[in-house]
Design a protein around this motif. Structure first.
Motif, PDB file in Angstrom:
ATOM      1  N   UNK A   5      -3.203  54.507 -14.317  1.00 36.79           N
ATOM      2  CA  UNK A   5      -2.420  55.574 -13.621  1.00 36.79           C
ATOM      3  C   UNK A   5      -3.050  56.972 -14.053  1.00 36.79           C
ATOM      4  N   UNK A   6      -3.310  57.142 -15.245  1.00 37.25           N
ATOM      5  CA  UNK A   6      -3.545  58.272 -15.752  1.00 37.25           C
ATOM      6  C   UNK A   6      -4.867  58.779 -15.240  1.00 37.25           C
ATOM      7  N   UNK A   7      -5.750  57.898 -14.900  1.00 34.98           N
ATOM      8  CA  UNK A   7      -7.164  58.202 -14.527  1.00 34.98           C
ATOM      9  C   UNK A   7      -6.935  58.662 -12.921  1.00 34.98           C
ATOM     10  N   UNK A   8      -6.054  58.151 -12.433  1.00 33.06           N
ATOM     11  CA  UNK A   8      -5.777  58.353 -10.969  1.00 33.06           C
ATOM     12  C   UNK A   8      -5.254  59.769 -10.813  1.00 33.06           C
ATOM     13  N   UNK A   9      -4.337  60.076 -11.739  1.00 30.90           N
ATOM     14  CA  UNK A   9      -3.471  61.343 -11.969  1.00 30.90           C
ATOM     15  C   UNK A   9      -4.653  62.475 -12.200  1.00 30.90           C
ATOM     16  N   UNK A  10      -5.531  62.161 -13.034  1.00 31.01           N
ATOM     17  CA  UNK A  10      -6.511  63.147 -13.638  1.00 31.01           C
ATOM     18  C   UNK A  10      -7.531  63.305 -12.512  1.00 31.01           C
ATOM     19  N   UNK A  11      -7.936  62.396 -11.600  1.00 33.26           N
ATOM     20  CA  UNK A  11      -8.643  62.442 -10.508  1.00 33.26           C
ATOM     21  C   UNK A  11      -8.140  63.263  -9.472  1.00 33.26           C
ATOM     22  N   UNK A  12      -6.602  63.137  -9.262  1.00 25.61           N
ATOM     23  CA  UNK A  12      -6.040  63.920  -8.295  1.00 25.61           C
ATOM     24  C   UNK A  12      -6.035  65.375  -8.654  1.00 25.61           C
ATOM     25  N   UNK A  13      -5.812  65.583  -9.888  1.00 24.85           N
ATOM     26  CA  UNK A  13      -5.485  67.071 -10.511  1.00 24.85           C
ATOM     27  C   UNK A  13      -6.938  67.825 -10.291  1.00 24.85           C
ATOM     28  N   UNK A  14      -7.920  67.077 -10.814  1.00 21.88           N
ATOM     29  CA  UNK A  14      -9.311  67.789 -10.508  1.00 21.88           C
ATOM     30  C   UNK A  14      -9.540  68.081  -9.170  1.00 21.88           C
ATOM     31  N   UNK A  15      -9.228  67.203  -8.209  1.00 14.11           N
ATOM     32  CA  UNK A  15      -9.501  67.339  -6.771  1.00 14.11           C
ATOM     33  C   UNK A  15      -8.620  68.607  -6.441  1.00 14.11           C
ATOM     34  N   UNK A  16      -7.364  68.695  -6.755  1.00 10.38           N
ATOM     35  CA  UNK A  16      -6.804  70.134  -6.488  1.00 10.38           C
ATOM     36  C   UNK A  16      -7.364  71.285  -7.041  1.00 10.38           C
ATOM     37  N   UNK A  17      -7.861  71.133  -8.405  1.00  7.43           N
ATOM     38  CA  UNK A  17      -8.236  72.159  -8.963  1.00  7.43           C
ATOM     39  C   UNK A  17      -9.781  72.786  -8.397  1.00  7.43           C
ATOM     40  N   UNK A  18     -10.355  71.607  -7.878  1.00  9.35           N
ATOM     41  CA  UNK A  18     -11.687  72.094  -7.243  1.00  9.35           C
ATOM     42  C   UNK A  18     -11.224  72.688  -5.629  1.00  9.35           C
ATOM     43  N   UNK A  20      -8.857  74.295  -5.104  1.00  6.52           N
ATOM     44  CA  UNK A  20      -8.258  75.731  -5.192  1.00  6.52           C
ATOM     45  C   UNK A  20      -9.315  76.735  -5.608  1.00  6.52           C
ATOM     46  N   UNK A  21     -10.162  76.327  -6.287  1.00  5.64           N
ATOM     47  CA  UNK A  21     -11.342  76.965  -6.756  1.00  5.64           C
ATOM     48  C   UNK A  21     -12.141  77.454  -5.392  1.00  5.64           C
ATOM     49  N   UNK A  22     -12.472  76.392  -4.589  1.00  7.57           N
ATOM     50  CA  UNK A  22     -13.219  76.600  -3.318  1.00  7.57           C
ATOM     51  C   UNK A  22     -12.409  77.423  -2.270  1.00  7.57           C
ATOM     52  N   UNK A  23     -11.123  77.248  -2.274  1.00  6.07           N
ATOM     53  CA  UNK A  23     -10.446  78.308  -1.343  1.00  6.07           C
ATOM     54  C   UNK A  23     -10.599  79.735  -1.866  1.00  6.07           C
ATOM     55  N   UNK A  24     -10.216  79.879  -3.236  1.00  2.00           N
ATOM     56  CA  UNK A  24     -10.315  81.264  -3.750  1.00  2.00           C
ATOM     57  C   UNK A  24     -11.896  82.037  -3.493  1.00  2.00           C
ATOM     58  N   UNK A  46      -5.948  86.706  -2.421  1.00  2.00           N
ATOM     59  CA  UNK A  46      -4.629  85.786  -2.861  1.00  2.00           C
ATOM     60  C   UNK A  46      -4.003  85.320  -1.340  1.00  2.00           C
ATOM     61  N   UNK A  47      -3.779  86.404  -0.602  1.00  2.00           N
ATOM     62  CA  UNK A  47      -3.187  86.193   0.830  1.00  2.00           C
ATOM     63  C   UNK A  47      -4.091  85.423   1.407  1.00  2.00           C
ATOM     64  N   UNK A  48      -5.439  85.418   1.694  1.00  2.00           N
ATOM     65  CA  UNK A  48      -6.272  84.796   2.359  1.00  2.00           C
ATOM     66  C   UNK A  48      -6.523  83.316   1.984  1.00  2.00           C
ATOM     67  N   UNK A  49      -6.473  83.121   0.884  1.00  2.00           N
ATOM     68  CA  UNK A  49      -6.472  81.895   0.218  1.00  2.00           C
ATOM     69  C   UNK A  49      -5.549  80.998   0.217  1.00  2.00           C
ATOM     70  N   UNK A  50      -4.257  81.659   0.109  1.00  2.00           N
ATOM     71  CA  UNK A  50      -2.995  80.755  -0.051  1.00  2.00           C
ATOM     72  C   UNK A  50      -2.801  80.155  -1.341  1.00  2.00           C
ATOM     73  N   UNK A  51      -3.491  80.851  -2.149  1.00  2.00           N
ATOM     74  CA  UNK A  51      -3.466  80.336  -3.701  1.00  2.00           C
ATOM     75  C   UNK A  51      -2.627  81.531  -4.469  1.00  2.00           C
TER      76      UNK A  51
END
Length: 209
Positions: A5-18, A20-24, A46-51
């Protein structure tokens, strides 16, 4: 089960962070291209990225960090793909240093067209304080790598001068390729630059295929 479960959560968190970075980065490139570095505002990005503003500062520390991240992304892709091209050419049996140099140069210039929006931005010369110094340092590293590719050694002034001339031609050509009207025009410039590089290196250009 907890470990999975922790590994899955870590993977989802990494994907969200990635994501976010790409959107910025995507938003920052558009804002910088439209307004230039100086006039670009954090609020616009910020407005254009939605972040959120907080996420922007968390990942990049501000406008300068975004600009430098975009530059590192572009130059990293140019260098990696050029190195891979040279390695592939060597593996296929090419040993002539000029031929290897030109193969790498062609790939590098191709990225200037593929990533033309970013290339135009950085060829414009504007940027945060210290950016010009970073570019000069990166250029010296690139020049040294090209000199070694041309089989120049420390103190080999002829190879160093040749590398300087060829590297300067490539750098200036990248600007024109990024500004080309279409892919056909960009390709024509790349072909001509490669012929010029051959002539400057003292080799007779090969006939076009």
């Amino acid at each position: 089960m907890q470990t999975k479960t922790n590994g899955s959560n870590d993977g989802r968190q990494w994907a969200r962070s990635d994501a976010t970075r790409q959107a910025l980065l995507t938003a920052a490139l558009q804002v910088f291209a439209d307004r230039g570095y100086t006039e670009a505002g954090i609020a616009d990005i910020v407005k254009l990225s939605g972040v959120s503003v907080g996420s922007l500062y968390h990942h990049y520390g501000g406008k300068a960090g975004l600009y430098l991240a975009l530059w590192e992304e572009l130059t990293g892709e140019q260098e990696t793909r050029a190195v891979n091209t040279v390695a592939a050419a060597r593996k296929s049996g090419v040993s002539d240093p000029i031929a290897l140099f030109i193969a790498g140069a062609r790939t590098y210039l191709g990225v200037c067209w593929e990533r033309r929006e970013a290339a135009r931005l950085f060829h414009g010369g504007e940027g945060p304080p210290g950016f010009s110094l970073m570019r000069r340092k990166r250029a010296r590293v690139w020049l040294g790598a090209n000199t070694r590719l041309l089989r120049g050694q420390d103190g080999d002034h002829a190879a160093q001068v040749l590398s300087l001339v060829l590297t300067t031609v490539i750098g200036e050509a990248g600007r024109e390729i990024a500004l080309a009207d279409d892919e056909a025009s960009a390709t024509a410039i790349i072909d001509e630059v490669c012929r010029i590089l051959q002539r400057l290196a003292g080799e007779e250009p090969s006939a076009p295929a």
